[in-house]
Design a protein around this motif. Structure first.
Motif, PDB file in Angstrom:
ATOM      1  N   SER A 194       0.832  -1.201   0.000  1.00 49.69           N
ATOM      2  CA  SER A 194       0.000   0.000   0.000  1.00 49.69           C
ATOM      3  C   SER A 194       0.868   1.252   0.000  1.00 49.69           C
ATOM      4  CB  SER A 194      -0.932  -0.003   1.218  1.00 49.69           C
ATOM      5  OG  SER A 194      -0.198  -0.111   2.424  1.00 49.69           O
ATOM      6  N   THR A 195       1.932   1.215   0.778  1.00 49.53           N
ATOM      7  CA  THR A 195       2.830   2.371   0.858  1.00 49.53           C
ATOM      8  C   THR A 195       3.609   2.540  -0.438  1.00 49.53           C
ATOM      9  OG1 THR A 195       3.010   1.956   3.236  1.00 49.53           O
ATOM     10  CG2 THR A 195       4.627   3.444   2.262  1.00 49.53           C
ATOM     11  N   GLN A 196       4.039   1.449  -1.021  1.00 49.81           N
ATOM     12  CA  GLN A 196       4.753   1.514  -2.298  1.00 49.81           C
ATOM     13  C   GLN A 196       3.871   2.073  -3.407  1.00 49.81           C
ATOM     14  OE1 GLN A 196       5.907  -2.578  -2.575  1.00 49.81           O
ATOM     15  NE2 GLN A 196       7.626  -2.370  -1.143  1.00 49.81           N
ATOM     16  N   LEU A 197       2.575   1.766  -3.359  1.00 47.28           N
ATOM     17  CA  LEU A 197       1.656   2.299  -4.374  1.00 47.28           C
ATOM     18  C   LEU A 197       1.525   3.809  -4.240  1.00 47.28           C
ATOM     19  CD1 LEU A 197      -0.325   1.975  -6.672  1.00 47.28           C
ATOM     20  CD2 LEU A 197      -2.093   1.306  -5.011  1.00 47.28           C
ATOM     21  N   LEU A 198       1.432   4.299  -3.011  1.00 46.43           N
ATOM     22  CA  LEU A 198       1.397   5.749  -2.795  1.00 46.43           C
ATOM     23  C   LEU A 198       2.663   6.395  -3.358  1.00 46.43           C
ATOM     24  CD1 LEU A 198       0.065   5.853   0.872  1.00 46.43           C
ATOM     25  CD2 LEU A 198      -1.101   6.820  -1.121  1.00 46.43           C
ATOM     26  N   ALA A 199       3.802   5.791  -3.069  1.00 47.62           N
ATOM     27  CA  ALA A 199       5.070   6.346  -3.550  1.00 47.62           C
ATOM     28  C   ALA A 199       5.144   6.352  -5.070  1.00 47.62           C
ATOM     29  CB  ALA A 199       6.236   5.543  -2.968  1.00 47.62           C
ATOM     30  N   SER A 200       4.661   5.289  -5.696  1.00 49.31           N
ATOM     31  CA  SER A 200       4.722   5.216  -7.163  1.00 49.31           C
ATOM     32  C   SER A 200       3.829   6.280  -7.796  1.00 49.31           C
ATOM     33  CB  SER A 200       4.323   3.820  -7.647  1.00 49.31           C
ATOM     34  OG  SER A 200       2.941   3.571  -7.436  1.00 49.31           O
ATOM     35  N   GLN A 201       2.685   6.574  -7.182  1.00 51.79           N
ATOM     36  CA  GLN A 201       1.807   7.628  -7.694  1.00 51.79           C
ATOM     37  C   GLN A 201       2.488   8.993  -7.607  1.00 51.79           C
ATOM     38  OE1 GLN A 201      -1.483   7.534  -9.079  1.00 51.79           O
ATOM     39  NE2 GLN A 201      -0.852   5.399  -9.318  1.00 51.79           N
ATOM     40  N   LEU A 202       3.153   9.256  -6.500  1.00 51.48           N
ATOM     41  CA  LEU A 202       3.868  10.522  -6.339  1.00 51.48           C
ATOM     42  C   LEU A 202       5.009  10.626  -7.342  1.00 51.48           C
ATOM     43  CD1 LEU A 202       3.943  10.603  -2.440  1.00 51.48           C
ATOM     44  CD2 LEU A 202       2.623  12.143  -3.907  1.00 51.48           C
ATOM     45  N   GLN A 203       5.716   9.514  -7.545  1.00 50.73           N
ATOM     46  CA  GLN A 203       6.829   9.501  -8.487  1.00 50.73           C
ATOM     47  C   GLN A 203       6.335   9.699  -9.920  1.00 50.73           C
ATOM     48  OE1 GLN A 203      10.172   9.309  -8.140  1.00 50.73           O
ATOM     49  NE2 GLN A 203      10.400   9.351 -10.379  1.00 50.73           N
ATOM     50  N   THR A 204       5.287   8.985 -10.284  1.00 48.26           N
ATOM     51  CA  THR A 204       4.763   9.062 -11.655  1.00 48.26           C
ATOM     52  C   THR A 204       4.305  10.468 -11.997  1.00 48.26           C
ATOM     53  OG1 THR A 204       4.071   6.746 -11.638  1.00 48.26           O
ATOM     54  CG2 THR A 204       2.975   8.198 -13.223  1.00 48.26           C
ATOM     55  N   HIS A 205       3.631  11.112 -11.051  1.00 47.11           N
ATOM     56  CA  HIS A 205       3.070  12.440 -11.307  1.00 47.11           C
ATOM     57  C   HIS A 205       3.972  13.572 -10.821  1.00 47.11           C
ATOM     58  CE1 HIS A 205      -0.767  10.789 -12.672  1.00 47.11           C
ATOM     59  NE2 HIS A 205      -0.688   9.929 -11.676  1.00 47.11           N
ATOM     60  N   GLN A 206       5.166  13.216 -10.335  1.00 43.18           N
ATOM     61  CA  GLN A 206       6.136  14.210  -9.878  1.00 43.18           C
ATOM     62  C   GLN A 206       5.486  15.225  -8.929  1.00 43.18           C
ATOM     63  OE1 GLN A 206       9.781  14.388 -10.692  1.00 43.18           O
ATOM     64  NE2 GLN A 206       8.988  12.280 -10.750  1.00 43.18           N
ATOM     65  N   HIS A 207       4.770  14.689  -7.948  1.00 42.73           N
ATOM     66  CA  HIS A 207       4.055  15.527  -6.994  1.00 42.73           C
ATOM     67  C   HIS A 207       4.688  15.389  -5.611  1.00 42.73           C
ATOM     68  CE1 HIS A 207       0.853  17.690  -5.032  1.00 42.73           C
ATOM     69  NE2 HIS A 207       0.550  16.656  -4.272  1.00 42.73           N
ATOM     70  N   ALA A 208       4.811  16.522  -4.920  1.00 44.31           N
ATOM     71  CA  ALA A 208       5.338  16.526  -3.554  1.00 44.31           C
ATOM     72  C   ALA A 208       4.224  16.849  -2.570  1.00 44.31           C
ATOM     73  CB  ALA A 208       6.467  17.546  -3.427  1.00 44.31           C
ATOM     74  N   LEU A 209       4.105  16.052  -1.532  1.00 43.34           N
ATOM     75  CA  LEU A 209       3.143  16.316  -0.463  1.00 43.34           C
ATOM     76  C   LEU A 209       3.684  17.377   0.489  1.00 43.34           C
ATOM     77  CD1 LEU A 209       2.363  12.605   0.503  1.00 43.34           C
ATOM     78  CD2 LEU A 209       0.900  14.109  -0.871  1.00 43.34           C
ATOM     79  N   LYS A 210       2.766  18.094   1.134  1.00 40.88           N
ATOM     80  CA  LYS A 210       3.200  18.997   2.211  1.00 40.88           C
ATOM     81  C   LYS A 210       3.623  18.189   3.431  1.00 40.88           C
ATOM     82  CE  LYS A 210       0.325  22.950   0.880  1.00 40.88           C
ATOM     83  NZ  LYS A 210      -0.783  23.862   1.282  1.00 40.88           N
ATOM     84  N   THR A 211       2.771  17.222   3.815  1.00 39.40           N
ATOM     85  CA  THR A 211       3.123  16.365   4.944  1.00 39.40           C
ATOM     86  C   THR A 211       2.701  14.924   4.673  1.00 39.40           C
ATOM     87  OG1 THR A 211       1.038  16.821   6.109  1.00 39.40           O
ATOM     88  CG2 THR A 211       2.931  18.189   6.681  1.00 39.40           C
ATOM     89  N   TYR A 212       3.466  14.030   5.269  1.00 36.62           N
ATOM     90  CA  TYR A 212       3.149  12.598   5.233  1.00 36.62           C
ATOM     91  C   TYR A 212       3.282  12.063   6.650  1.00 36.62           C
ATOM     92  CZ  TYR A 212       3.523   7.585   4.291  1.00 36.62           C
ATOM     93  OH  TYR A 212       3.330   6.226   4.284  1.00 36.62           O
ATOM     94  N   ILE A 213       2.239  11.356   7.093  1.00 34.50           N
ATOM     95  CA  ILE A 213       2.262  10.740   8.412  1.00 34.50           C
ATOM     96  C   ILE A 213       2.035   9.248   8.220  1.00 34.50           C
ATOM     97  CG2 ILE A 213       1.178  10.656  10.694  1.00 34.50           C
ATOM     98  CD1 ILE A 213       0.214  13.609   9.982  1.00 34.50           C
ATOM     99  N   GLY A 214       2.987   8.452   8.625  1.00 27.98           N
ATOM    100  CA  GLY A 214       2.907   7.010   8.421  1.00 27.98           C
ATOM    101  C   GLY A 214       2.922   6.263   9.739  1.00 27.98           C
TER     102      GLY A 214
END
Length: 305
Positions: free
Chosen positions: A93-113
């Motif tokens: 699940s976490t890897q999928l979130l990361a791949s979406q951010l990588q694919t769309h070159q998007h940076a989050l303001k905050t991430y809480i895991g």
């Protein structure tokens, strides 16, 4: 303008309470779900499948992600297959979130895991802080792989907090529910010799800790021990709950050999000792509302949370 928060694991014990406590005037909330996409009571549900890699959400419109996803640690006996489910439900699940951010070159303001104090393993009465080394055992392996996956998302985030969560006090599920039921029937059981340390947190303190990290005082990438500042031996843990609830239940041991026979390797969940201190939350002056166990237990029962 409201910010957009995405919550993975938003229908679980912590996620459900978190959503109740969040300020809906400040945030638009989307829950990632394995069910169909829908809107309900101003909360949007978007379908995703970490197994299949499907993701029905435009990640570029997201400001914050709170990732609580993962199969329940104590929901089933730890067979080889179950162990794989416990790890993959967290890492994929976490890897999928990361791949979406990588694919769309998007940076989050905050991430809480989410992670867990199981990271430290069985450590007797050793005082454990965020800087302590990991221990050994399955829970340690699971938490290490979980945190390694989180790092993939952190690489696309301005500020992040990984929370190593202790025993969450709630009447809706988790360890407290299993302790409270026999107590109502007159038995207050501690496990084994009762000398193993338990590190715990009231569910509302945990949720407020998460919410506080959506607006950090400065941009950091940190690991917090998400526990109350007063870990207790298991025997004292049971006694303080009993006292807080003014129960007349009889305090008695559940033998370690019986637990190991019944639960197998999963008996580590109740027999391991984790004397964990929240040094980072304390240094940041996090305002615990329920630092004492008797009052915490009394509150969750009185309010039914």
């Amino acid at each position: 303008m409201k910010e957009h928060i995405v919550i993975a694991g938003g229908t679980g014990l912590v996620g459900s309470r978190l959503i109740q406590l969040m300020d809906k005037t400040k945030y638009d909330i989307t829950i990632l779900t394995r069910g169909k996409s829908k809107s309900q009571n101003d909360i949007v549900h978007r379908q995703w499948s970490p197994t299949d890699g499907t993701f029905d959400l435009d990640i570029t419109g997201v400001d914050h992600v709170i990732n609580l996803a993962g199969a329940g640690i104590a929901d089933a006996r730890w067979t080889g297959n179950r162990k794989q489910i416990l790890i993959q439900s967290r890492t994929k699940s976490t890897q999928l979130l990361a791949s979406q951010l990588q694919t769309h070159q998007h940076a989050l303001k905050t991430y809480i895991g989410a992670s867990a104090i199981g990271y430290y393993g069985d450590r007797d009465d050793e005082i454990l802080t965020e800087n302590s080394e990991p221990g050994t055992g399955f829970m340690v392996e699971c938490c290490q792989l979980w945190e390694e996956a989180h790092q993939l998302v952190v690489n696309h985030t301005e500020s992040s907090t990984i929370l190593r969560i202790g025993i969450v006090l709630s009447t809706k599920g988790g360890a407290f529910e299993k302790i409270y039921l026999p107590m109502k029937l007159g038995m207050a059981n501690y496990f084994g010799n009762g000398k193993q340390y338990y590190s715990w947190i009231h569910i509302d303190d945990l949720c407020q800790m998460i919410i506080s990290q959506l607006s950090p005082s400065q941009k950091n990438h940190e690991i917090w021990n998400a526990v109350a500042p007063k870990p207790l031996t298991n025997k004292d843990f049971i006694k303080q709950i009993k006292n807080g609830l003014q129960s007349r239940a009889i305090v008695a041991p559940a033998p370690a050999f019986a637990l190991k026979l019944m639960l197998g390797e999963m008996s580590q969940v109740v027999l391991n000792s984790n004397r964990v201190m929240p040094n980072i939350p304390i240094s940041k002056h996090f305002p615990y509302e329920y630092p004492n166990l008797p009052e915490a237990a009394q509150d969750i029962v009185a309010r039914g949370i």
